[in-house]
Design an enzyme around this catalytic site. Structure first.
Site, PDB file in Angstrom:
ATOM      1  N   GLY A 133      42.592  43.094  37.995  1.00  0.00           N
ATOM      2  CA  GLY A 133      42.233  41.689  38.092  1.00  0.00           C
ATOM      3  C   GLY A 133      42.799  40.899  36.940  1.00  0.00           C
ATOM      4  O   GLY A 133      43.132  41.458  35.899  1.00  0.00           O
ATOM      5  N   LYS A 173      36.364  42.339  34.146  1.00  0.00           N
ATOM      6  CA  LYS A 173      36.600  43.782  34.265  1.00  0.00           C
ATOM      7  C   LYS A 173      35.815  44.549  33.202  1.00  0.00           C
ATOM      8  O   LYS A 173      35.134  45.524  33.509  1.00  0.00           O
ATOM      9  CB  LYS A 173      38.101  44.083  34.120  1.00  0.00           C
ATOM     10  CG  LYS A 173      38.943  43.393  35.176  1.00  0.00           C
ATOM     11  CD  LYS A 173      40.404  43.759  35.074  1.00  0.00           C
ATOM     12  CE  LYS A 173      41.085  43.221  33.839  1.00  0.00           C
ATOM     13  NZ  LYS A 173      41.179  41.745  33.812  1.00  0.00           N
ATOM     14  N   THR A 174      35.902  44.072  31.967  1.00  0.00           N
ATOM     15  CA  THR A 174      35.182  44.727  30.891  1.00  0.00           C
ATOM     16  C   THR A 174      33.681  44.646  31.131  1.00  0.00           C
ATOM     17  O   THR A 174      32.945  45.617  30.953  1.00  0.00           O
ATOM     18  CB  THR A 174      35.527  44.066  29.543  1.00  0.00           C
ATOM     19  OG1 THR A 174      36.930  43.951  29.462  1.00  0.00           O
ATOM     20  CG2 THR A 174      35.005  44.862  28.399  1.00  0.00           C
ATOM     21  N   ASP A 222      58.242  32.701  51.291  1.00  0.00           N
ATOM     22  CA  ASP A 222      58.213  32.881  52.747  1.00  0.00           C
ATOM     23  C   ASP A 222      59.632  32.891  53.301  1.00  0.00           C
ATOM     24  O   ASP A 222      59.994  33.731  54.123  1.00  0.00           O
ATOM     25  CB  ASP A 222      57.463  31.725  53.421  1.00  0.00           C
ATOM     26  CG  ASP A 222      56.018  31.663  52.984  1.00  0.00           C
ATOM     27  OD1 ASP A 222      55.496  32.719  52.593  1.00  0.00           O
ATOM     28  OD2 ASP A 222      55.435  30.565  53.036  1.00  0.00           O
ATOM     29  N   HIS A 268      49.607  24.435  54.308  1.00  0.00           N
ATOM     30  CA  HIS A 268      50.582  25.525  54.325  1.00  0.00           C
ATOM     31  C   HIS A 268      49.919  26.823  54.801  1.00  0.00           C
ATOM     32  O   HIS A 268      50.380  27.469  55.746  1.00  0.00           O
ATOM     33  CB  HIS A 268      51.157  25.697  52.920  1.00  0.00           C
ATOM     34  CG  HIS A 268      52.163  26.783  52.778  1.00  0.00           C
ATOM     35  ND1 HIS A 268      53.505  26.543  52.686  1.00  0.00           N
ATOM     36  CD2 HIS A 268      52.018  28.133  52.708  1.00  0.00           C
ATOM     37  CE1 HIS A 268      54.153  27.691  52.568  1.00  0.00           C
ATOM     38  NE2 HIS A 268      53.264  28.680  52.584  1.00  0.00           N
ATOM     39  N   GLU A 269      48.821  27.164  54.189  1.00  0.00           N
ATOM     40  CA  GLU A 269      48.151  28.415  54.561  1.00  0.00           C
ATOM     41  C   GLU A 269      47.566  28.325  55.965  1.00  0.00           C
ATOM     42  O   GLU A 269      47.576  29.289  56.719  1.00  0.00           O
ATOM     43  CB  GLU A 269      47.063  28.772  53.544  1.00  0.00           C
ATOM     44  CG  GLU A 269      47.578  29.024  52.128  1.00  0.00           C
ATOM     45  CD  GLU A 269      48.645  30.114  52.048  1.00  0.00           C
ATOM     46  OE1 GLU A 269      48.636  31.034  52.891  1.00  0.00           O
ATOM     47  OE2 GLU A 269      49.511  30.020  51.160  1.00  0.00           O
TER      48      GLU A 269
HETATM   49  P1  ADP Z   1      38.345  40.927  31.501  1.00  0.00           P
HETATM   50  O1  ADP Z   1      37.942  42.242  30.943  1.00  0.00           O
HETATM   51  O2  ADP Z   1      38.575  40.964  32.973  1.00  0.00           O
HETATM   52  O3  ADP Z   1      39.441  40.243  30.786  1.00  0.00           O
HETATM   53  P2  ADP Z   1      35.755  40.184  30.580  1.00  0.00           P
HETATM   54  O4  ADP Z   1      34.924  41.188  31.266  1.00  0.00           O
HETATM   55  O5  ADP Z   1      36.063  40.453  29.154  1.00  0.00           O
HETATM   56  O6  ADP Z   1      37.101  39.943  31.358  1.00  0.00           O
HETATM   57  O7  ADP Z   1      35.063  38.785  30.729  1.00  0.00           O
HETATM   58  C1  ADP Z   1      34.840  37.932  29.638  1.00  0.00           C
HETATM   59  C2  ADP Z   1      33.556  37.167  29.790  1.00  0.00           C
HETATM   60  O8  ADP Z   1      33.622  36.297  30.908  1.00  0.00           O
HETATM   61  C3  ADP Z   1      32.378  38.054  30.065  1.00  0.00           C
HETATM   62  O9  ADP Z   1      31.814  38.521  28.894  1.00  0.00           O
HETATM   63  C4  ADP Z   1      31.444  37.133  30.820  1.00  0.00           C
HETATM   64  O10 ADP Z   1      30.693  36.340  29.934  1.00  0.00           O
HETATM   65  C5  ADP Z   1      32.373  36.223  31.565  1.00  0.00           C
HETATM   66  N1  ADP Z   1      32.563  36.668  32.952  1.00  0.00           N
HETATM   67  C6  ADP Z   1      33.711  37.101  33.497  1.00  0.00           C
HETATM   68  N2  ADP Z   1      33.529  37.405  34.797  1.00  0.00           N
HETATM   69  C7  ADP Z   1      32.240  37.184  35.077  1.00  0.00           C
HETATM   70  C8  ADP Z   1      31.444  37.318  36.254  1.00  0.00           C
HETATM   71  N3  ADP Z   1      31.960  37.749  37.413  1.00  0.00           N
HETATM   72  N4  ADP Z   1      30.156  37.008  36.193  1.00  0.00           N
HETATM   73  C9  ADP Z   1      29.615  36.569  35.031  1.00  0.00           C
HETATM   74  N5  ADP Z   1      30.306  36.419  33.900  1.00  0.00           N
HETATM   75  C10 ADP Z   1      31.609  36.705  33.899  1.00  0.00           C
HETATM   76 ZN    ZN Z   2      53.551  30.682  52.596  1.00  0.00          ZN
END
Ligand code: ADP
Ligand code: ZN
Length: 638
Positions: free
Chosen positions: A209, A215-216, A508, A431-432
């Site tokens: 993503g 992700k973290t 496209d 477009h979509e």
């Molecule tokens: P990545 O690891 O994908 O770069 P992080 O997990 O570090 O992103 O996200 C950073 C901050 O953004 C998180 O600590 C949180 O506060 C916020 N955040 C990101 N995505 C979400 C989500 N889906 N729901 C709630 N908070 C989110």
């Molecule tokens: Zn297209």
């Protein structure tokens, strides 16, 4: 960094102090000094003998008690009592007459080098020690090994967290990913249940993503929910300047993780370490390759049921070495998309939980105004708004604060380009909608699973995702033509609605052209070219052994003409379809503007002119906050 002063640096520090003390001690002459002028006088008076001359100092013996008595009282006292001779020393002063005087005095003298070994040792060691200390400091800044000797140690144990404090409740808008990970929590909590039936717990899960999509957070929440230790490390911190260090770190990381199992190991930025190997044979990055190889070895080595689950995050899965993605390694993939309108609303709700909001704050509207923003952006906006309100000394955060915060957050040039203006959004919606409508109108097209106008990736502004109902190995001409139509749908829709074309169709058109060319030159699907395979790339060379294309100029011209004809015919067909179904096109585009994402069923209903379930985004949001939540998992873009 709580163990800033660990045993290693303390030992170094003490060692240094010791040397400084030693130096001071030895530098203090063991023999009492006298003034150089006194020395010269005594020399001329033949009161001195047995001199040892170093570059900095002259040491010798004073012959008589009278000579001592002639010295200033304090110097004389320093020379001590007892019978002569008295040992003295003096600091050497630049004096060209010294050899002459020595000769005249007829004393015995010899030279010596500076015998201050402690001093020279310090001269050697001090810079070395200083270097080591600075080095250590920098290592720690970069993530920190525990001590100097432990270069190969992973930093993971510095980052092992017993409790991450995060739970799935802190995550919103990515329910599908959450659900998949929830299953893993149950693997970790009840491994015996799965082992009993011979099931293998997944080892490696790759979370894909854009930055800031959570992700973290997801990995942390997983550890939090399962109540297991969480090791986190960044892929880039594995790759050090010394060959072999990264590999040692990987080994150590896994050793420690296995000792603490069940646990979760999270490798952020996997792409920093897992790039395709051997891209450049000459200047290949040995260190990175070794590290990657070690990671592969460890992945294969540990038993899936050992209770160590490896999560990795990347936003560039395409750059990863395919070996990493093979079964038994990172074979489970979870994709996290930028959140859609509903997702953004939910994320805003999570982050405003602890923020007192003024009654005029409408999260719905805020979500609508932040297309393209990811979770981290939204968290930042809420924070900025809260700060803004606090600055004005208000007790709650008002809509005006959010306005300010959004402006500030979107001021970054990168963000701005991601957030579309209204006209762009309309263009992309049409477009979509064009792609989707044409694809749905053709008998041989794969059904559209999802249409989205949320920007994703660098190039794509929106996307229409078609999912084949079955695996296909052979495609017929009619099917290829239908696909061609679907590819052109976006462009033709723009022309039809706006009477103008945009740059959005570049990809496209590229794909459509390639497809038409293949049909003509390779598949024998054009009457004019016939069955001749006119591919002039590697295949032709391999077969014919000759250089250059296997056809003449005339044929090349014919191929071009045929490709153009195919594209033009497709254009006409698509224009007719969209013209006939203009109302459906408008409905889809309008709904896309409202909701940003349409699922298959919604699309079908819109085309048929039926009311879409839960009309309007508001209804859906309401349903979302109360119930299960709108979950969506997105595979790779079609
Ligand atoms: P990545 O690891 O994908 O770069 P992080 O997990 O570090 O992103 O996200 C950073 C901050 O953004 C998180 O600590 C949180 O506060 C916020 N955040 C990101 N995505 C979400 C989500 N889906 N729901 C709630 N908070 C989110
Ligand atoms: Zn297209």
């Amino acid at each position: 960094m709580e163990n800033k002063l660990d045993s290693g640096s303390i030992a170094l520090f003490i060692g240094l102090l010791f040397l400084v003390a030693l130096q001071l001690f030895w530098a203090t002459p063991g023999v009492p000094p006298i003034a150089y002028s006194d020395f010269r006088r005594l020399l001329d008076a033949h009161e001195i003998d047995n001199l040892v001359i170093s570059p900095t100092r002259i040491t010798g013996e004073l012959r008589s008690e009278q000579a001592k008595a002639a010295l200033p009282a304090s110097d004389a006292a320093a020379l001590g009592g007892g019978p002569p001779p008295y040992t003295f020393s003096t600091i050497r002063v630049a004096d060209d007459s010294l050899p002459v005087r020595l000769a005249a005095a007829g004393v015995r003298y010899s030279g010596t080098l500076d015998s201050n070994w402690a001093g020279s040792l310090l001269g050697w060691l001090a810079p070395l020690l200083l270097f080591m200390i600075v080095w250590q400091f920098m290592m720690r800044r970069g993530g920190g090994t525990r001590d100097f000797m432990g270069i190969g140690r992973s930093r993971a144990h510095v980052y092992v967290q017993r409790e991450t404090g995060a739970t799935f409740n802190d995550i919103a808008g990515i329910d599908e990913a959450k659900k998949e990970l929830q299953q893993i929590v149950s693997f970790l909590c009840h491994p015996e249940r799965y082992r009993r039936l011979g099931g293998k717990i997944p080892k490696g899960i790759l979370i894909v993503g854009a930055p800031g999509t959570g992700k973290t957070l997801l990995a942390k929440a997983l550890a939090g929910e399962a109540g297991v230790p969480f090791f986190s490390i960044s892929g880039s911190s594995f790759v050090e300047m010394f060959v072999g260090v990264g590999a040692a770190r990987v080994r150590d990381l896994f050793e420690q993780a296995q000792r603490q199992a069940p646990c979760i190991v999270f490798i952020d930025e996997l792409d920093a370490l897992g790039k395709v190997r051997g891209a450049s044979p000459i200047s290949g990055n040995d260190e990175r390759e070794q590290t990657l190889n070690q990671l592969l070895v460890e992945l294969d080595g540990f038993e899936a049921n050992a209770g160590v689950i490896l999560l990795a995050a990347t936003n560039r899965p395409e750059t990863l070495d395919p070996a990493l993605l093979r079964p038994g390694r990172f074979d489970r993939h979870i994709a996290i998309d930028r959140p859609d309108l509903v997702g953004r609303r939910q994320i805003l709700a999570v982050h405003t939980r602890k923020v007192p909001l003024a009654p005029d704050v409408d999260l719905e509207e805020l979500a609508a105004r932040t297309p393209g923003c990811v979770g981290a952006d939204l968290a930042n906006i809420v924070n900025e708004a809260a700060l803004h309100a606090a600055e004005a000394d208000r007790s709650s955060v008002a809509m005006a604060d959010f306005d300010e915060a959004i402006d500030r957050a979107l001021a970054g040039s990168e963000r701005k380009s991601r957030v579309m203006n209204a006209l762009e959004k309309l263009t992309i919606a049409y477009h979509e909608a064009g792609h989707a409508l044409v694809a749905q109108s053709r008998a041989h097209c794969d059904p559209v699973k999802k249409v989205s106008i949320i920007p994703r990736g660098v190039a794509a502004l929106g996307y229409t995702q078609q999912v084949p109902t079955e695996d296909r190995y052979v495609l017929r001409r009619s099917e290829l033509l239908d696909r061609l139509d679907a590819l052109l749908g976006g462009r033709v829709s723009e022309e039809l609605v706006f009477g103008d074309a945009s740059t959005g169709a570049e990809n496209d058109l590229e794909r459509a052209t390639a497809m038409a060319w293949h049909m003509v030159a390779r598949y024998g699907m054009s009457e004019r070219i016939g069955l001749a395979n006119c591919a002039d790339d590697g295949v032709a060379h391999a077969l014919g052994g000759a250089e250059g294309p296997r056809h003449g100029e005339h044929t090349a011209q014919c191929i071009d003409d045929e490709v153009r004809r195919l594209l033009n015919e497709a254009h006409e067909r698509v224009a007719r379809t969209l013209d006939d179904r203009r109302e459906a096109l408008d409905r889809i585009a309008k709904c896309l503007l409202d909701r940003e994402v349409l699922e298959h069923d919604e699309l079908v209903a819109l085309i048929a002119g039926e009311p879409v379930q839960g009309d309007g985004a508001e209804a859906r949001v309401r349903e979302d906050t109360s119930g299960e939540g709108q979950s969506r998992r997105v595979e790779r873009a079609a």
